[in-house]
Motif scaffolding. Structure first.
Motif, PDB file in Angstrom:
ATOM      1  N   ARG A  92       0.830  -1.188   0.000  1.00  0.00           N
ATOM      2  CA  ARG A  92       0.000   0.000   0.000  1.00  0.00           C
ATOM      3  C   ARG A  92       0.872   1.248   0.000  1.00  0.00           C
ATOM      4  NH1 ARG A  92      -2.216   3.120   4.034  1.00  0.00           N
ATOM      5  NH2 ARG A  92      -1.366   1.707   5.622  1.00  0.00           N
ATOM      6  N   ALA A  93       0.594   2.163  -0.953  1.00  0.00           N
ATOM      7  CA  ALA A  93       1.378   3.391  -1.061  1.00  0.00           C
ATOM      8  C   ALA A  93       1.065   4.318   0.106  1.00  0.00           C
ATOM      9  CB  ALA A  93       1.081   4.087  -2.386  1.00  0.00           C
ATOM     10  N   GLN A  94       2.085   5.007   0.580  1.00  0.00           N
ATOM     11  CA  GLN A  94       1.911   5.962   1.664  1.00  0.00           C
ATOM     12  C   GLN A  94       1.476   7.308   1.116  1.00  0.00           C
ATOM     13  OE1 GLN A  94       5.790   5.497   3.825  1.00  0.00           O
ATOM     14  NE2 GLN A  94       4.424   5.717   5.554  1.00  0.00           N
ATOM     15  N   LYS A  95       0.554   7.965   1.818  1.00  0.00           N
ATOM     16  CA  LYS A  95       0.180   9.322   1.459  1.00  0.00           C
ATOM     17  C   LYS A  95       1.231  10.279   2.003  1.00  0.00           C
ATOM     18  CE  LYS A  95      -4.791   8.386   1.362  1.00  0.00           C
ATOM     19  NZ  LYS A  95      -6.115   8.742   1.932  1.00  0.00           N
ATOM     20  N   LEU A  96       1.511  11.325   1.221  1.00  0.00           N
ATOM     21  CA  LEU A  96       2.572  12.254   1.582  1.00  0.00           C
ATOM     22  C   LEU A  96       1.974  13.557   2.088  1.00  0.00           C
ATOM     23  CD1 LEU A  96       5.577  12.984   1.616  1.00  0.00           C
ATOM     24  CD2 LEU A  96       5.336  13.730  -0.760  1.00  0.00           C
ATOM     25  N   TYR A  97       2.172  13.819   3.366  1.00  0.00           N
ATOM     26  CA  TYR A  97       1.743  15.080   3.963  1.00  0.00           C
ATOM     27  C   TYR A  97       2.996  15.936   4.192  1.00  0.00           C
ATOM     28  CZ  TYR A  97      -2.750  12.808   4.774  1.00  0.00           C
ATOM     29  OH  TYR A  97      -3.945  12.169   4.606  1.00  0.00           O
ATOM     30  N   ALA A  98       3.014  17.096   3.573  1.00  0.00           N
ATOM     31  CA  ALA A  98       4.207  17.950   3.644  1.00  0.00           C
ATOM     32  C   ALA A  98       3.803  19.419   3.751  1.00  0.00           C
ATOM     33  CB  ALA A  98       5.098  17.719   2.425  1.00  0.00           C
ATOM     34  N   GLY A  99       2.864  19.700   4.638  1.00  0.00           N
ATOM     35  CA  GLY A  99       2.359  21.059   4.778  1.00  0.00           C
ATOM     36  C   GLY A  99       3.424  22.054   5.184  1.00  0.00           C
ATOM     37  N   VAL A 100       4.294  21.659   6.121  1.00  0.00           N
ATOM     38  CA  VAL A 100       5.341  22.571   6.578  1.00  0.00           C
ATOM     39  C   VAL A 100       6.281  22.924   5.435  1.00  0.00           C
ATOM     40  CG1 VAL A 100       7.319  22.804   8.123  1.00  0.00           C
ATOM     41  CG2 VAL A 100       5.221  21.729   8.950  1.00  0.00           C
ATOM     42  N   THR A 101       6.675  21.932   4.634  1.00  0.00           N
ATOM     43  CA  THR A 101       7.563  22.188   3.503  1.00  0.00           C
ATOM     44  C   THR A 101       6.914  23.092   2.473  1.00  0.00           C
ATOM     45  OG1 THR A 101       8.582  20.011   3.821  1.00  0.00           O
ATOM     46  CG2 THR A 101       8.936  21.081   1.700  1.00  0.00           C
ATOM     47  N   LEU A 102       5.641  22.866   2.178  1.00  0.00           N
ATOM     48  CA  LEU A 102       4.924  23.733   1.238  1.00  0.00           C
ATOM     49  C   LEU A 102       4.884  25.173   1.740  1.00  0.00           C
ATOM     50  CD1 LEU A 102       1.813  21.675   0.046  1.00  0.00           C
ATOM     51  CD2 LEU A 102       3.713  22.469  -1.337  1.00  0.00           C
ATOM     52  N   ARG A 103       4.545  25.329   3.012  1.00  0.00           N
ATOM     53  CA  ARG A 103       4.428  26.672   3.577  1.00  0.00           C
ATOM     54  C   ARG A 103       5.778  27.395   3.570  1.00  0.00           C
ATOM     55  NH1 ARG A 103       1.471  25.170   7.361  1.00  0.00           N
ATOM     56  NH2 ARG A 103       3.029  24.830   8.998  1.00  0.00           N
ATOM     57  N   GLU A 104       6.856  26.670   3.931  1.00  0.00           N
ATOM     58  CA  GLU A 104       8.177  27.287   3.932  1.00  0.00           C
ATOM     59  C   GLU A 104       8.615  27.673   2.522  1.00  0.00           C
ATOM     60  OE1 GLU A 104      10.646  24.409   5.832  1.00  0.00           O
ATOM     61  OE2 GLU A 104      10.101  25.051   7.880  1.00  0.00           O
ATOM     62  N   THR A 105       8.307  26.835   1.533  1.00  0.00           N
ATOM     63  CA  THR A 105       8.656  27.140   0.141  1.00  0.00           C
ATOM     64  C   THR A 105       7.930  28.400  -0.319  1.00  0.00           C
ATOM     65  OG1 THR A 105       8.983  24.784  -0.332  1.00  0.00           O
ATOM     66  CG2 THR A 105       8.676  26.257  -2.218  1.00  0.00           C
ATOM     67  N   ARG A 106       6.655  28.505  -0.002  1.00  0.00           N
ATOM     68  CA  ARG A 106       5.880  29.691  -0.388  1.00  0.00           C
ATOM     69  C   ARG A 106       6.430  30.958   0.262  1.00  0.00           C
ATOM     70  NH1 ARG A 106       1.820  32.206   2.162  1.00  0.00           N
ATOM     71  NH2 ARG A 106       1.393  30.467   3.600  1.00  0.00           N
ATOM     72  N   GLN A 107       6.744  30.869   1.546  1.00  0.00           N
ATOM     73  CA  GLN A 107       7.246  32.040   2.262  1.00  0.00           C
ATOM     74  C   GLN A 107       8.609  32.476   1.748  1.00  0.00           C
ATOM     75  OE1 GLN A 107       6.990  30.570   6.286  1.00  0.00           O
ATOM     76  NE2 GLN A 107       4.837  31.149   6.516  1.00  0.00           N
ATOM     77  N   LYS A 108       9.463  31.511   1.377  1.00  0.00           N
ATOM     78  CA  LYS A 108      10.772  31.862   0.825  1.00  0.00           C
ATOM     79  C   LYS A 108      10.632  32.603  -0.501  1.00  0.00           C
ATOM     80  CE  LYS A 108      13.469  28.133   2.939  1.00  0.00           C
ATOM     81  NZ  LYS A 108      14.227  26.870   2.692  1.00  0.00           N
ATOM     82  N   GLN A 109       9.582  32.261  -1.272  1.00  0.00           N
ATOM     83  CA  GLN A 109       9.355  32.925  -2.559  1.00  0.00           C
ATOM     84  C   GLN A 109       8.616  34.248  -2.399  1.00  0.00           C
ATOM     85  OE1 GLN A 109      10.586  31.776  -5.462  1.00  0.00           O
ATOM     86  NE2 GLN A 109      11.505  30.036  -4.370  1.00  0.00           N
ATOM     87  N   GLY A 110       8.148  34.551  -1.182  1.00  0.00           N
ATOM     88  CA  GLY A 110       7.421  35.788  -0.932  1.00  0.00           C
ATOM     89  C   GLY A 110       6.066  35.837  -1.605  1.00  0.00           C
ATOM     90  N   LEU A 111       5.425  34.671  -1.720  1.00  0.00           N
ATOM     91  CA  LEU A 111       4.142  34.582  -2.422  1.00  0.00           C
ATOM     92  C   LEU A 111       2.984  34.468  -1.442  1.00  0.00           C
ATOM     93  CD1 LEU A 111       5.125  32.032  -5.226  1.00  0.00           C
ATOM     94  CD2 LEU A 111       4.903  34.514  -5.464  1.00  0.00           C
ATOM     95  N   THR A 112       1.854  35.015  -1.826  1.00  0.00           N
ATOM     96  CA  THR A 112       0.635  34.796  -1.060  1.00  0.00           C
ATOM     97  C   THR A 112       0.107  33.404  -1.381  1.00  0.00           C
ATOM     98  OG1 THR A 112      -0.800  35.666  -2.801  1.00  0.00           O
ATOM     99  CG2 THR A 112       0.087  37.256  -1.190  1.00  0.00           C
ATOM    100  N   GLN A 113      -0.833  32.928  -0.570  1.00  0.00           N
ATOM    101  CA  GLN A 113      -1.418  31.621  -0.858  1.00  0.00           C
ATOM    102  C   GLN A 113      -2.098  31.626  -2.225  1.00  0.00           C
ATOM    103  OE1 GLN A 113      -3.986  30.410   2.435  1.00  0.00           O
ATOM    104  NE2 GLN A 113      -2.410  28.966   3.103  1.00  0.00           N
ATOM    105  N   LYS A 114      -2.730  32.750  -2.568  1.00  0.00           N
ATOM    106  CA  LYS A 114      -3.437  32.831  -3.855  1.00  0.00           C
ATOM    107  C   LYS A 114      -2.474  32.693  -5.023  1.00  0.00           C
ATOM    108  CE  LYS A 114      -6.524  35.819  -6.519  1.00  0.00           C
ATOM    109  NZ  LYS A 114      -7.257  37.119  -6.558  1.00  0.00           N
TER     110      LYS A 114
END
Length: 470
Positions: A2-24
């Motif tokens: 069975r494949a594992q689901k990948l939860y990576a919310g912290v990594t996504l949020r840090e990547t967005r903040q490093k790029q200076g982007l809003t969620q939109k």
């Protein structure tokens, strides 16, 4: 499987903040809706394949960083910490721990640091040693524990050091017919250092003033080569070691000093067993430890430990766990690139075959093992006694364990005649009695913290109590 689901919310949020982007704006670049991105950042939804590809294409993101390994290590460490009797009335469910490890890893690590400080304080009080009453006896993690956890959370692989060590091995011609001579020639030509052997218990001593590196004449050739490579790391790549130590951000000079030795040892291991060549030979020999040791003129322990570090992005080997225990069962080395994690405090599960290795010196023991979560492993164990070098010198006795998940058994020569499809062939093992959920373990030393106990004075089975639900 069975494949594992990948939860990576912290990594996504840090990547967005490093790029200076809003969620939109970030959602638009990833090709998903704003609500969907919000759910992924809060780990309410797993990261989709579309998002992973968009991260790589839009931001050049190294998708190998999206791994559940760190969260699983944090959960395992939290479970063990929460098994401490001090938490006996406040046991959070596993789901809460998984959520904390995924959504708030910094908070989880702070909790683990706090618990470790508490344990150390309790141990100091219990031992009544001279640390009591001293000004420097404030509760803090020991330098050794800090360094151990640094390598643990680096997945025991440090890419920059591994690569420069591999380059050094090629330039110094360590794969030639006389690697020891080649390593000496490198020191002589680059640093004008003279090598000599001496009958001493000190493995390595470098005299900067005399430009002399003294090695123990009693040491094996593989050990001498390792020690030369260690000294080379300190001489040629001190800036890299110091930069890595700056990144680790240790809070004591003792921890930094111990880790520098560990990093130089890492360089030496990566130089004597260079990544690309070692991985190729390991795959060709189907991970036969004796053949690997012979091919690289190394010890069984060295090649087993090296196998557990083969986690280079884009060129990964089999994820192994590796452990070394002494005769008292104390874990002296540990690392796991698998989902199996070792106890941070105390010894390993007594049902594990590594403890039986002392009874069969010079032989490999094989074990098909299953952990309480249903994962199955192929585990190898062997004693690794180290001679003292003289008649009265003490012999150091250890046992090592090396293993992988059973799905990799086909790549292991040790699994050829084992029935890996037979569920009954797998022996039950655990991590630590305090967090093990097995009900009828004949080797259980203490009850599991997360379970209610029922004691019947008129009845006795394997245990003097029965284990109920949490």
């Amino acid at each position: 499987m069975r494949a594992q689901k990948l939860y990576a919310g912290v990594t996504l949020r840090e990547t967005r903040q490093k790029q200076g982007l809003t969620q939109k704006d970030f959602a638009a670049k990833l090709g998903v809706s704003l609500p969907y991105l919000n759910q992924m950042e809060n780990n309410h939804r797993p990261v989709s394949t579309t998002v992973v590809l968009a991260l790589a294409q839009e931001f050049g993101f190294d998708v190998t960083q999206l791994s559940v390994g760190e969260a699983e290590r944090i959960v395992a460490d939290m479970r063990e910490a929460l098994a401490d009797p001090v938490f006996s009335t406040t046991q959070p469910p596993l789901a809460d721990m998984q959520l904390t490890a995924s959504n708030a890893p910094s908070l989880a690590r702070a909790f683990l640091e706090l618990h470790r400080a508490y344990r150390q304080g309790q141990e100091r009080l219990a031992s009544l040693d001279e640390a009591l009453g001293r000004e420097d006896s404030a509760m803090s993690p020991s330098p050794w524990e800090q360094v151990r956890d640094f390598f643990h959370y680096c997945d025991n692989y440090i890419d920059s050091i591994d690569r420069v060590a591999e380059n050094y091995a090629a330039q110094a011609k360590l794969s030639g017919p006389n690697p020891l001579g080649s390593a000496h020639d490198w020191l002589a030509e680059k640093h004008n250092i003279h090598l000599r052997a001496q009958n001493t218990d000190v493995l390595r001593h470098y005299d900067p003033a005399g430009r002399t590196l003294t090695l123990s004449a009693q040491a094996a050739t593989s050990t001498k080569l390792f020690q030369i490579a260690h000294q080379t790391a300190l001489l040629d790549h001190d800036d890299l070691l110091e930069a890595t130590l700056d990144f680790a951000n240790f809070n004591t000079p003792e921890a930094r000093a111990i880790c520098k030795i560990g990093l130089a040892n890492y360089f030496a291991g990566a130089a004597t067993l260079p990544y690309g060549r070692f991985l190729q030979v390991a795959q060709e020999t189907r991970h036969d430890l004796e053949l690997l040791a012979s091919c690289f003129d190394a010890s069984i322990e060295q090649v087993a430990h090296r196998l557990s570090t083969m986690q280079r992005p884009g060129l990964k080997g089999i994820p192994f766990f590796f452990v070394r225990v002494d005769q008292a069962g104390t874990i002296t080395k540990r690392h796991s690139a698998t989902r199996l994690q070792f106890a941070r405090f105390g010894g390993a599960c007594p049902l594990w075959n590594v403890h039986r290795a002392f009874e069969t010196p010079g032989q490999f023991l094989r074990q098909l093992a299953e952990t309480p979560d249903g994962l199955q492993y192929l585990s190898l164990a062997r004693d690794v006694s180290k001679q003292g070098g003289s008649f009265r010198a003490p012999i150091r006795r250890y046992a090592i364990g090396l293993g992988c998940e059973i799905r990799h058994a086909g790549a292991m020569v040790y699994a050829d005649d084992l029935d890996v499809t037979n569920r009954q062939a797998f022996e039950p093992i655990g991590i630590s009695c305090r967090i093990c959920e097995r009900h009828n373990c004949h080797q259980r030393s203490v009850p599991p913290i997360e379970r209610r106990l029922q004691v019947d004075p008129n009845s006795r089975s394997t245990l003097p109590y029965s284990i109920g639900e949490p």
